[in-house]
Design a protein around this motif. Structure first.
Motif, PDB file in Angstrom:
ATOM      1  N   GLY A 111      40.923  27.678  48.706  1.00  0.00           N
ATOM      2  CA  GLY A 111      40.798  26.895  47.483  1.00  0.00           C
ATOM      3  C   GLY A 111      40.763  27.786  46.266  1.00  0.00           C
ATOM      4  O   GLY A 111      40.670  29.013  46.364  1.00  0.00           O
ATOM      5  N   VAL A 112      40.812  27.157  45.108  1.00  0.00           N
ATOM      6  CA  VAL A 112      40.879  27.909  43.854  1.00  0.00           C
ATOM      7  C   VAL A 112      39.650  28.795  43.652  1.00  0.00           C
ATOM      8  O   VAL A 112      39.762  29.879  43.078  1.00  0.00           O
ATOM      9  N   ASP A 113      38.469  28.382  44.137  1.00  0.00           N
ATOM     10  CA  ASP A 113      37.267  29.215  44.003  1.00  0.00           C
ATOM     11  C   ASP A 113      37.439  30.553  44.712  1.00  0.00           C
ATOM     12  O   ASP A 113      36.988  31.587  44.219  1.00  0.00           O
ATOM     13  N   ALA A 114      38.101  30.539  45.862  1.00  0.00           N
ATOM     14  CA  ALA A 114      38.336  31.773  46.615  1.00  0.00           C
ATOM     15  C   ALA A 114      39.497  32.575  46.047  1.00  0.00           C
ATOM     16  O   ALA A 114      39.567  33.788  46.237  1.00  0.00           O
ATOM     17  N   VAL A 115      40.413  31.914  45.346  1.00  0.00           N
ATOM     18  CA  VAL A 115      41.579  32.594  44.786  1.00  0.00           C
ATOM     19  C   VAL A 115      41.235  33.322  43.483  1.00  0.00           C
ATOM     20  O   VAL A 115      41.839  34.343  43.168  1.00  0.00           O
ATOM     21  N   ARG A 116      40.266  32.844  42.748  1.00  0.00           N
ATOM     22  CA  ARG A 116      39.915  33.477  41.464  1.00  0.00           C
ATOM     23  C   ARG A 116      39.641  34.972  41.575  1.00  0.00           C
ATOM     24  O   ARG A 116      40.168  35.756  40.775  1.00  0.00           O
ATOM     25  N   PRO A 117      38.800  35.434  42.520  1.00  0.00           N
ATOM     26  CA  PRO A 117      38.567  36.881  42.603  1.00  0.00           C
ATOM     27  C   PRO A 117      39.831  37.666  42.954  1.00  0.00           C
ATOM     28  O   PRO A 117      40.007  38.798  42.497  1.00  0.00           O
ATOM     29  N   ILE A 118      40.700  37.091  43.769  1.00  0.00           N
ATOM     30  CA  ILE A 118      41.973  37.734  44.098  1.00  0.00           C
ATOM     31  C   ILE A 118      42.817  37.842  42.832  1.00  0.00           C
ATOM     32  O   ILE A 118      43.373  38.894  42.520  1.00  0.00           O
ATOM     33  N   ARG A 119      42.898  36.750  42.081  1.00  0.00           N
ATOM     34  CA  ARG A 119      43.636  36.730  40.809  1.00  0.00           C
ATOM     35  C   ARG A 119      43.113  37.807  39.863  1.00  0.00           C
ATOM     36  O   ARG A 119      43.881  38.551  39.254  1.00  0.00           O
ATOM     37  N   ASP A 120      41.799  37.900  39.754  1.00  0.00           N
ATOM     38  CA  ASP A 120      41.209  38.863  38.819  1.00  0.00           C
ATOM     39  C   ASP A 120      41.476  40.302  39.238  1.00  0.00           C
ATOM     40  O   ASP A 120      41.712  41.173  38.391  1.00  0.00           O
ATOM     41  N   GLU A 121      41.476  40.573  40.541  1.00  0.00           N
ATOM     42  CA  GLU A 121      41.800  41.920  41.026  1.00  0.00           C
ATOM     43  C   GLU A 121      43.271  42.230  40.783  1.00  0.00           C
ATOM     44  O   GLU A 121      43.629  43.349  40.401  1.00  0.00           O
ATOM     45  N   ILE A 122      44.132  41.250  40.982  1.00  0.00           N
ATOM     46  CA  ILE A 122      45.559  41.443  40.697  1.00  0.00           C
ATOM     47  C   ILE A 122      45.757  41.757  39.224  1.00  0.00           C
ATOM     48  O   ILE A 122      46.501  42.674  38.871  1.00  0.00           O
ATOM     49  N   ARG A 123      45.080  41.028  38.346  1.00  0.00           N
ATOM     50  CA  ARG A 123      45.199  41.280  36.901  1.00  0.00           C
ATOM     51  C   ARG A 123      44.781  42.712  36.575  1.00  0.00           C
ATOM     52  O   ARG A 123      45.458  43.407  35.808  1.00  0.00           O
ATOM     53  N   ARG A 124      43.686  43.178  37.172  1.00  0.00           N
ATOM     54  CA  ARG A 124      43.216  44.542  36.926  1.00  0.00           C
ATOM     55  C   ARG A 124      44.266  45.563  37.377  1.00  0.00           C
ATOM     56  O   ARG A 124      44.577  46.515  36.659  1.00  0.00           O
ATOM     57  N   ARG A 125      44.842  45.343  38.549  1.00  0.00           N
ATOM     58  CA  ARG A 125      45.839  46.286  39.070  1.00  0.00           C
ATOM     59  C   ARG A 125      47.134  46.239  38.263  1.00  0.00           C
ATOM     60  O   ARG A 125      47.771  47.274  38.055  1.00  0.00           O
ATOM     61  N   VAL A 126      47.522  45.061  37.815  1.00  0.00           N
ATOM     62  CA  VAL A 126      48.725  44.943  36.977  1.00  0.00           C
ATOM     63  C   VAL A 126      48.520  45.693  35.664  1.00  0.00           C
ATOM     64  O   VAL A 126      49.428  46.389  35.195  1.00  0.00           O
ATOM     65  N   ASP A 127      47.344  45.566  35.069  1.00  0.00           N
ATOM     66  CA  ASP A 127      47.069  46.295  33.826  1.00  0.00           C
ATOM     67  C   ASP A 127      47.163  47.805  34.039  1.00  0.00           C
ATOM     68  O   ASP A 127      47.727  48.520  33.213  1.00  0.00           O
ATOM     69  N   ALA A 128      46.643  48.286  35.170  1.00  0.00           N
ATOM     70  CA  ALA A 128      46.723  49.719  35.473  1.00  0.00           C
ATOM     71  C   ALA A 128      48.181  50.127  35.714  1.00  0.00           C
ATOM     72  O   ALA A 128      48.609  51.204  35.262  1.00  0.00           O
ATOM     73  N   LEU A 129      48.937  49.291  36.407  1.00  0.00           N
ATOM     74  CA  LEU A 129      50.351  49.574  36.639  1.00  0.00           C
ATOM     75  C   LEU A 129      51.111  49.631  35.331  1.00  0.00           C
ATOM     76  O   LEU A 129      51.929  50.537  35.103  1.00  0.00           O
ATOM     77  N   LEU A 130      50.855  48.708  34.437  1.00  0.00           N
ATOM     78  CA  LEU A 130      51.532  48.691  33.146  1.00  0.00           C
ATOM     79  C   LEU A 130      51.208  49.942  32.347  1.00  0.00           C
ATOM     80  O   LEU A 130      52.090  50.526  31.702  1.00  0.00           O
ATOM     81  N   ALA A 131      49.976  50.404  32.416  1.00  0.00           N
ATOM     82  CA  ALA A 131      49.603  51.652  31.742  1.00  0.00           C
ATOM     83  C   ALA A 131      50.364  52.829  32.336  1.00  0.00           C
ATOM     84  O   ALA A 131      50.826  53.713  31.614  1.00  0.00           O
ATOM     85  N   GLU A 132      50.523  52.856  33.673  1.00  0.00           N
ATOM     86  CA  GLU A 132      51.272  53.937  34.331  1.00  0.00           C
ATOM     87  C   GLU A 132      52.740  53.893  33.919  1.00  0.00           C
ATOM     88  O   GLU A 132      53.341  54.918  33.607  1.00  0.00           O
ATOM     89  N   ILE A 133      53.325  52.710  33.928  1.00  0.00           N
ATOM     90  CA  ILE A 133      54.733  52.564  33.537  1.00  0.00           C
ATOM     91  C   ILE A 133      54.926  53.032  32.099  1.00  0.00           C
ATOM     92  O   ILE A 133      55.883  53.737  31.793  1.00  0.00           O
ATOM     93  N   GLY A 134      54.004  52.658  31.237  1.00  0.00           N
ATOM     94  CA  GLY A 134      54.099  53.022  29.823  1.00  0.00           C
ATOM     95  C   GLY A 134      53.945  54.505  29.571  1.00  0.00           C
ATOM     96  O   GLY A 134      54.386  55.020  28.548  1.00  0.00           O
ATOM     97  N   SER A 135      53.309  55.215  30.519  1.00  0.00           N
ATOM     98  CA  SER A 135      53.076  56.653  30.317  1.00  0.00           C
ATOM     99  C   SER A 135      54.237  57.503  30.820  1.00  0.00           C
ATOM    100  O   SER A 135      54.229  58.708  30.658  1.00  0.00           O
ATOM    101  N   ARG A 136      55.234  56.874  31.437  1.00  0.00           N
ATOM    102  CA  ARG A 136      56.379  57.636  31.974  1.00  0.00           C
ATOM    103  C   ARG A 136      57.480  57.759  30.959  1.00  0.00           C
ATOM    104  O   ARG A 136      57.702  57.000  30.111  1.00  0.00           O
TER     105      ARG A 136
END
Length: 136
Positions: A111-136
């Motif tokens: 359910g959505v309650d269990a998906v929220r923490p997964i979503r939030d971790e994905i957002r954190r990792r995407v932000d880190a990935l975007l920072a890595e891409i931007g630094s190349r």
């Protein structure tokens, strides 16, 4: 990746219905037209996980029009970054790509309650990935 070309990112999970869809939506939302974003699955589902759709809507990102797609060797070969999320050995490997494996819980059947923490971790990792891409 050439200096004039946009970097491209492919997110891959088994069903292309939850994790990879959320990751692609976050990156497309955050990067705009600076990055080419795709997602695919080794065994794509019939539709995107409704709990993932609801969880993304809570943060203002609409993925209702997203549809699971089959992973192809051509999609991997056309990508600078390939982010796997539980697709195992189904993802072909080509030289010159950056491969990252994100260990994330599968939102399938949750359910959505269990998906929220997964979503939030994905957002954190995407932000880190975007920072890595931007630094190349």
């Amino acid at each position: 990746m050439s200096d004039t070309a946009k970097p491209s990112v492919l997110f891959v999970c088994v069903h292309n219905a939850g994790r990879s869809q959320m990751a692609a939506a976050f990156l497309a939302h955050r990067a705009g037209d600076r990055v080419l974003v795709n997602s695919a699955g080794s065994l794509p589902a019939d539709q995107v996980n409704p709990a993932a759709v609801a969880a993304m809507a809570e943060v203002g990102i609409d993925i209702t029009a997203a549809a699971p797609k089959l992973l192809t060797a051509e999609a991997v070969q056309a990508s600078d970054y390939v982010i796997t999320m539980g697709c195992g050995d189904a993802c072909p490997v080509f030289p010159g790509r950056t491969y990252l494996d994100w260990q994330l819980d599968d939102p399938a059947g949750k359910g959505v309650d269990a998906v929220r923490p997964i979503r939030d971790e994905i957002r954190r990792r995407v932000d880190a990935l975007l920072a890595e891409i931007g630094s190349r």
